[in-house]
Design a protein around this motif. Sequence first.
Motif, mmCIF file in Angstrom:
data_model
loop_
_atom_site.group_PDB
_atom_site.id
_atom_site.type_symbol
_atom_site.label_atom_id
_atom_site.label_comp_id
_atom_site.label_asym_id
_atom_site.label_seq_id
_atom_site.Cartn_x
_atom_site.Cartn_y
_atom_site.Cartn_z
ATOM 1 N N ALA A 292 0.960 -1.053 0.181
ATOM 2 C CA ALA A 292 -0.152 0.039 0.059
ATOM 3 C C ALA A 292 0.915 1.309 -0.138
ATOM 4 C CB ALA A 292 -0.860 0.108 1.185
ATOM 5 N N ALA A 293 1.837 1.249 0.772
ATOM 6 C CA ALA A 293 2.782 2.279 0.836
ATOM 7 C C ALA A 293 3.494 2.508 -0.512
ATOM 8 C CB ALA A 293 3.762 2.267 2.093
ATOM 9 N N VAL A 294 4.034 1.517 -1.069
ATOM 10 C CA VAL A 294 4.546 1.452 -2.082
ATOM 11 C C VAL A 294 3.718 2.069 -3.485
ATOM 12 C CG1 VAL A 294 6.030 0.303 -4.203
ATOM 13 C CG2 VAL A 294 6.403 -0.119 -1.591
ATOM 14 N N SER A 295 2.695 1.640 -3.477
ATOM 15 C CA SER A 295 1.650 1.977 -4.420
ATOM 16 C C SER A 295 1.369 3.541 -4.256
ATOM 17 C CB SER A 295 0.282 1.201 -4.360
ATOM 18 O OG SER A 295 -0.504 1.409 -5.297
ATOM 19 N N GLY A 296 1.182 3.991 -3.194
ATOM 20 C CA GLY A 296 0.598 5.157 -2.801
ATOM 21 C C GLY A 296 1.843 6.191 -3.183
ATOM 22 N N PHE A 297 3.158 5.937 -2.961
ATOM 23 C CA PHE A 297 4.283 6.420 -3.239
ATOM 24 C C PHE A 297 4.257 6.683 -4.893
ATOM 25 C CE2 PHE A 297 8.553 6.804 -4.984
ATOM 26 C CZ PHE A 297 9.290 7.571 -4.190
ATOM 27 N N LEU A 298 3.969 5.374 -5.384
ATOM 28 C CA LEU A 298 3.983 5.416 -6.999
ATOM 29 C C LEU A 298 3.153 6.324 -7.774
ATOM 30 C CD1 LEU A 298 4.905 1.871 -7.686
ATOM 31 C CD2 LEU A 298 6.387 3.858 -7.989
ATOM 32 N N ALA A 299 1.878 6.481 -6.943
ATOM 33 C CA ALA A 299 0.508 7.166 -7.354
ATOM 34 C C ALA A 299 1.074 8.723 -7.221
ATOM 35 C CB ALA A 299 -0.707 6.950 -6.600
ATOM 36 N N VAL A 300 1.665 9.286 -6.188
ATOM 37 C CA VAL A 300 2.148 10.609 -5.984
ATOM 38 C C VAL A 300 2.838 10.744 -7.275
ATOM 39 C CG1 VAL A 300 3.307 12.361 -4.586
ATOM 40 C CG2 VAL A 300 1.579 10.614 -3.624
ATOM 41 N N ALA A 301 4.276 9.834 -7.577
ATOM 42 C CA ALA A 301 5.151 10.037 -8.124
ATOM 43 C C ALA A 301 4.489 10.080 -9.844
ATOM 44 C CB ALA A 301 6.211 8.870 -7.992
ATOM 45 N N MET A 302 3.820 9.154 -10.262
ATOM 46 C CA MET A 302 3.345 9.286 -11.492
ATOM 47 C C MET A 302 2.378 10.550 -11.631
ATOM 48 S SD MET A 302 4.398 6.717 -12.902
ATOM 49 C CE MET A 302 3.221 6.238 -14.433
ATOM 50 N N GLY A 303 1.689 10.823 -10.648
ATOM 51 C CA GLY A 303 1.051 12.105 -10.716
ATOM 52 C C GLY A 303 1.628 13.355 -11.122
ATOM 53 N N ALA A 304 2.889 13.593 -10.222
ATOM 54 C CA ALA A 304 4.024 14.443 -10.400
ATOM 55 C C ALA A 304 4.587 14.596 -11.875
ATOM 56 C CB ALA A 304 4.656 14.533 -9.441
ATOM 57 N N PHE A 305 5.028 13.298 -12.266
ATOM 58 C CA PHE A 305 5.389 13.175 -13.415
ATOM 59 C C PHE A 305 4.567 13.470 -14.664
ATOM 60 C CE2 PHE A 305 6.429 10.099 -17.107
ATOM 61 C CZ PHE A 305 7.546 10.340 -17.347
ATOM 62 N N GLY A 306 3.304 12.882 -14.657
ATOM 63 C CA GLY A 306 2.510 13.460 -15.298
ATOM 64 C C GLY A 306 1.901 15.189 -15.791
ATOM 65 N N ALA A 307 1.843 15.562 -14.566
ATOM 66 C CA ALA A 307 1.714 17.163 -14.638
ATOM 67 C C ALA A 307 2.823 17.790 -14.884
ATOM 68 C CB ALA A 307 1.250 17.459 -12.971
ATOM 69 N N HIS A 308 3.951 17.460 -14.705
ATOM 70 C CA HIS A 308 5.131 18.165 -14.860
ATOM 71 C C HIS A 308 6.180 18.114 -16.111
ATOM 72 C CE1 HIS A 308 4.978 20.333 -11.138
ATOM 73 N NE2 HIS A 308 4.625 19.418 -10.573
ATOM 74 N N ALA A 309 6.222 16.696 -16.464
ATOM 75 C CA ALA A 309 6.973 16.072 -17.496
ATOM 76 C C ALA A 309 6.093 15.734 -18.649
ATOM 77 C CB ALA A 309 7.873 14.975 -17.124
ATOM 78 N N LEU A 310 5.026 15.172 -18.489
ATOM 79 C CA LEU A 310 4.087 14.620 -19.556
ATOM 80 C C LEU A 310 2.936 15.549 -19.947
ATOM 81 C CD1 LEU A 310 3.528 11.045 -18.468
ATOM 82 C CD2 LEU A 310 5.159 11.651 -20.497
ATOM 83 N N LYS A 311 2.390 16.471 -19.196
ATOM 84 C CA LYS A 311 1.656 17.186 -19.753
ATOM 85 C C LYS A 311 1.811 18.079 -21.180
ATOM 86 C CE LYS A 311 -2.170 20.210 -17.936
ATOM 87 N NZ LYS A 311 -2.697 21.130 -17.141
ATOM 88 N N PRO A 312 2.930 18.450 -21.211
ATOM 89 C CA PRO A 312 3.137 19.151 -22.652
ATOM 90 C C PRO A 312 3.240 18.188 -23.617
ATOM 91 C CG PRO A 312 4.904 19.763 -20.833
ATOM 92 C CD PRO A 312 4.062 18.718 -20.194
ATOM 93 N N LEU A 313 3.665 16.978 -23.573
ATOM 94 C CA LEU A 313 3.866 16.005 -24.718
ATOM 95 C C LEU A 313 2.607 15.107 -24.839
ATOM 96 C CD1 LEU A 313 7.144 14.442 -23.166
ATOM 97 C CD2 LEU A 313 6.806 16.353 -24.639
ATOM 98 N N LEU A 314 1.537 15.289 -23.881
ATOM 99 C CA LEU A 314 0.312 14.428 -24.345
ATOM 100 C C LEU A 314 -0.703 15.241 -24.905
ATOM 101 C CD1 LEU A 314 0.192 12.248 -20.880
ATOM 102 C CD2 LEU A 314 1.021 11.559 -23.021
ATOM 103 N N SER A 315 -1.753 14.572 -25.623
ATOM 104 C CA SER A 315 -2.823 15.315 -25.886
ATOM 105 C C SER A 315 -3.839 15.553 -24.842
ATOM 106 C CB SER A 315 -3.512 14.275 -27.114
ATOM 107 O OG SER A 315 -3.990 13.235 -26.470
ATOM 108 N N GLU A 316 -5.067 16.304 -25.260
ATOM 109 C CA GLU A 316 -5.757 16.534 -24.112
ATOM 110 C C GLU A 316 -6.337 15.140 -23.639
ATOM 111 O OE1 GLU A 316 -10.022 19.094 -23.623
ATOM 112 O OE2 GLU A 316 -8.322 20.075 -24.885
ATOM 113 N N HIS A 317 -6.715 14.265 -24.707
ATOM 114 C CA HIS A 317 -7.303 12.930 -24.402
ATOM 115 C C HIS A 317 -6.325 11.929 -23.566
ATOM 116 C CE1 HIS A 317 -9.692 9.538 -24.704
ATOM 117 N NE2 HIS A 317 -8.721 8.749 -25.306
ATOM 118 N N GLY A 318 -4.995 12.358 -23.870
ATOM 119 C CA GLY A 318 -3.864 11.477 -23.353
ATOM 120 C C GLY A 318 -3.913 11.862 -21.564
ATOM 121 N N VAL A 319 -4.063 13.089 -21.529
ATOM 122 C CA VAL A 319 -3.897 13.888 -20.217
ATOM 123 C C VAL A 319 -5.002 13.374 -19.314
ATOM 124 C CG1 VAL A 319 -4.094 16.052 -19.153
ATOM 125 C CG2 VAL A 319 -2.633 16.006 -20.925
ATOM 126 N N ASP A 320 -6.489 13.264 -20.048
ATOM 127 C CA ASP A 320 -7.508 12.602 -19.487
ATOM 128 C C ASP A 320 -7.447 11.444 -18.873
ATOM 129 O OD1 ASP A 320 -8.763 15.246 -19.517
ATOM 130 O OD2 ASP A 320 -9.897 14.551 -20.994
#
Length: 121
Positions: free
Chosen positions: A9-37
């Motif tokens: 659970a702790a590892v999964s929660g950590f990864l969820a936060v990391a994936m959220g941050a990665f998506g918001a900062h690194a991926l958002k400019p690279l993904l389509s609007e549909h991909g972001v959703d």
Amino acid sequence: MDKRFLFPAAVSGFLAVAMGAFGAHALKPLLSEHGVDIYKTAVNYHMWHSLLLALIALLPPHKLLNLVAILLIVGIVLFSGSLYLLAIFEIHWLGMITPFGGLAFLSAWGLLIWISKPGKP
């Protein structure tokens, strides 16, 4: 308390936060609007089910709670994992895997309803 599921659970929660941050900062400019959703949906389900997994780990041990925890882990991997990959790599056949993760989530929640329904000893 069943600590066997607290670590995942702790590892999964950590990864969820990391994936959220990665998506918001690194991926958002690279993904389509549909991909972001799609990516946001993956993060959202990942975090909520990580929190439920942590709650399960803190409850008194019960043989069926072990199955709930396993279904949650399977659901996170299949549902959120397939959506992360779909959003990032646009591999559309991965969308066929996502419903199996959703079924795992529904099974986990349904089993939790069964375990916790009023009047059960």
